[in-house]
Design a protein around this motif. Structure first.
Motif, PDB file in Angstrom:
ATOM      1  N   GLN A 162      -6.748  -1.456   5.325  1.00 26.36           N
ATOM      2  CA  GLN A 162      -5.666  -1.922   6.177  1.00 26.36           C
ATOM      3  C   GLN A 162      -4.887  -0.688   6.628  1.00 26.36           C
ATOM      4  OE1 GLN A 162      -3.398  -5.657   4.932  1.00 26.36           O
ATOM      5  NE2 GLN A 162      -4.047  -4.851   2.970  1.00 26.36           N
ATOM      6  N   HIS A 163      -4.795  -0.487   7.922  1.00 21.54           N
ATOM      7  CA  HIS A 163      -3.945   0.580   8.452  1.00 21.54           C
ATOM      8  C   HIS A 163      -2.718  -0.110   9.040  1.00 21.54           C
ATOM      9  CE1 HIS A 163      -2.683   4.418   9.997  1.00 21.54           C
ATOM     10  NE2 HIS A 163      -2.624   3.935  11.224  1.00 21.54           N
ATOM     11  N   ILE A 164      -1.579   0.078   8.402  1.00 22.56           N
ATOM     12  CA  ILE A 164      -0.344  -0.634   8.755  1.00 22.56           C
ATOM     13  C   ILE A 164       0.609   0.348   9.414  1.00 22.56           C
ATOM     14  CG2 ILE A 164       1.545  -2.036   7.858  1.00 22.56           C
ATOM     15  CD1 ILE A 164      -0.276  -2.628   5.411  1.00 22.56           C
ATOM     16  N   THR A 165       1.082   0.006  10.606  1.00 28.02           N
ATOM     17  CA  THR A 165       1.917   0.902  11.395  1.00 28.02           C
ATOM     18  C   THR A 165       3.185   0.199  11.852  1.00 28.02           C
ATOM     19  OG1 THR A 165      -0.069   2.004  12.248  1.00 28.02           O
ATOM     20  CG2 THR A 165       1.990   2.403  13.423  1.00 28.02           C
ATOM     21  N   LEU A 166       4.306   0.893  11.715  1.00 27.13           N
ATOM     22  CA  LEU A 166       5.588   0.406  12.224  1.00 27.13           C
ATOM     23  C   LEU A 166       6.046   1.368  13.314  1.00 27.13           C
ATOM     24  CD1 LEU A 166       7.971  -1.632  11.888  1.00 27.13           C
ATOM     25  CD2 LEU A 166       9.005   0.035  10.323  1.00 27.13           C
ATOM     26  N   ASP A 167       6.247   0.854  14.532  1.00 24.71           N
ATOM     27  CA  ASP A 167       6.719   1.706  15.620  1.00 24.71           C
ATOM     28  C   ASP A 167       7.710   0.936  16.485  1.00 24.71           C
ATOM     29  OD1 ASP A 167       5.190   0.042  17.270  1.00 24.71           O
ATOM     30  OD2 ASP A 167       3.533   1.458  17.418  1.00 24.71           O
ATOM     31  N   GLU A 168       7.980   1.438  17.692  1.00 24.14           N
ATOM     32  CA  GLU A 168       9.012   0.832  18.532  1.00 24.14           C
ATOM     33  C   GLU A 168       8.657  -0.587  18.977  1.00 24.14           C
ATOM     34  OE1 GLU A 168       6.124   3.098  21.044  1.00 24.14           O
ATOM     35  OE2 GLU A 168       7.348   3.563  19.275  1.00 24.14           O
TER      36      GLU A 168
END
Length: 333
Positions: A162-168
């Motif tokens: 799982q590649h989990i990303t938080l961005d705008e």
């Protein structure tokens, strides 16, 4: 639609009214992702789960987009009390924990009564390792080794990330899995998010049909249930008591909290072409799940109750991989 179900009994403890304890964020086993005012807390040790996704508002406090985990759930390492957890190597239940694949009867570990139906695969019940991380993202890794022949468990080896990303834009998850066997492996995957459910909460999604269920919450036939049309127009969650799979999902759902002026868009990629809506009466949360297979898809295929387009799932050749993307995108009404 159903008035009561074994699934509800099995997840009752996740409906605890215990408020979210901000002190739980100090747990050094949680990985905190940050971007501006947005925060996401990841719990690799609790089935690779997402523990919380919220905006840190200095005036109103945390505004949660997913139902946050409680300190109690974190202490118990209970994925059913998390904000969302991964589903692998199949989504939801397999009737009696048994299915036939390429001429072989597969028996999965299961309990008794309602729990005899194998549930959600196994990746959610085991810790995931942290492969890499930075301020706004983390990659989790999971390996399942098939038991020795004759042993209990999923009889196919595979690895997953799982590649989990938080961005705008919001919180995104890239799901990936690869067959490590020397033989073909059936595979299904998705995520199991919980959402806050204040009065007036509504959800909109375009779907083709709904799977009607039997007394054990297992699909038996496709229908043009009133919920199909209601979803397209925007279904008020409290008006329907559902625990059902929908086929022909257009891979987008819009959740709105009108009293709070907030909305959350769920988007997914193929093969997450199926959608589960769980909105049992009386609970302070509901589930809207992007998945790649209908509940009990392996047995439904064999029973000839539906074509492949209506049950999903896939078969991975040795060394073959599959991936999908999903994202939760916050906004204002």
């Amino acid at each position: 639609m159903t008035a009561s179900s074994p699934r509800r009994a099995s997840i009752a403890r996740a409906a605890s009214p215990t408020p979210f304890d901000a002190a739980a964020l100090d747990d050094n086993q949680l990985i905190a992702l940050a971007h501006g005012a947005s925060r996401a807390l990841i719990a690799p040790h609790v089935g690779g789960s997402i523990a919380a996704f919220y905006d840190d508002d200095p005036i109103h406090g945390a505004q949660h987009w997913l139902r946050p985990a409680t300190a109690e759930a974190l202490d118990a390492r209970d994925p059913l009390g998390m904000a969302s957890f991964p589903l692998m190597p199949y989504c939801n239940r397999i009737r009696d924990g048994r299915f036939r694949f390429e001429g072989e009867m597969i028996d999965l570990p299961s309990g008794t009564g309602a729990l005899r139906h194998a549930l959600h695969g196994h990746a959610w019940r085991r810790p995931w390792s942290v492969e890499s991380r930075d301020a706004g993202s983390v990659t989790l890794h999971f390996v399942h080794e098939a038991p020795a022949r004759g042993g209990e468990g999923w009889p196919f080896s595979y690895e997953a990330r799982q590649h989990i990303t938080l961005d705008e834009s919001g919180l995104a998850v890239r799901l990936w899995a690869r067959n490590l066997c020397t033989r073909a492996m059936p595979f299904g995957f998705g995520h199991h998010p919980y959402y806050p459910r204040p009065p007036g909460t509504r959800i909109a999604a375009r779907v083709r049909a709904m799977w009607e269920i039997d007394a054990e919450v297992l699909p038996v036939t496709l229908s043009a249930h009133p919920a199909v049309e209601a979803l397209e127009d925007g279904l008020v969650v409290d008006q329907f008591d559902l625990d059902n799979n929908f086929s022909g999902w257009r891979r987008e759902a819009l959740i709105e909290w009108p009293a709070e002026g907030r909305r959350l868009t769920l988007r997914a990629s193929a093969p997450l072409d199926y959608f589960v809506l769980y909105s049992a009466a009386g609970l302070p949360w509901f589930c809207a799940e992007p998945v790649s297979n209908t509940t009990d898809w392996l047995n439904l295929q064999l029973d000839g109750l539906a074509g492949r387009l209506d049950v999903g799932g896939t078969v991975l050749a040795p060394g073959e991989s599959v991936e999908a993307h999903l994202a939760w995108l916050p906004g204002r009404i």
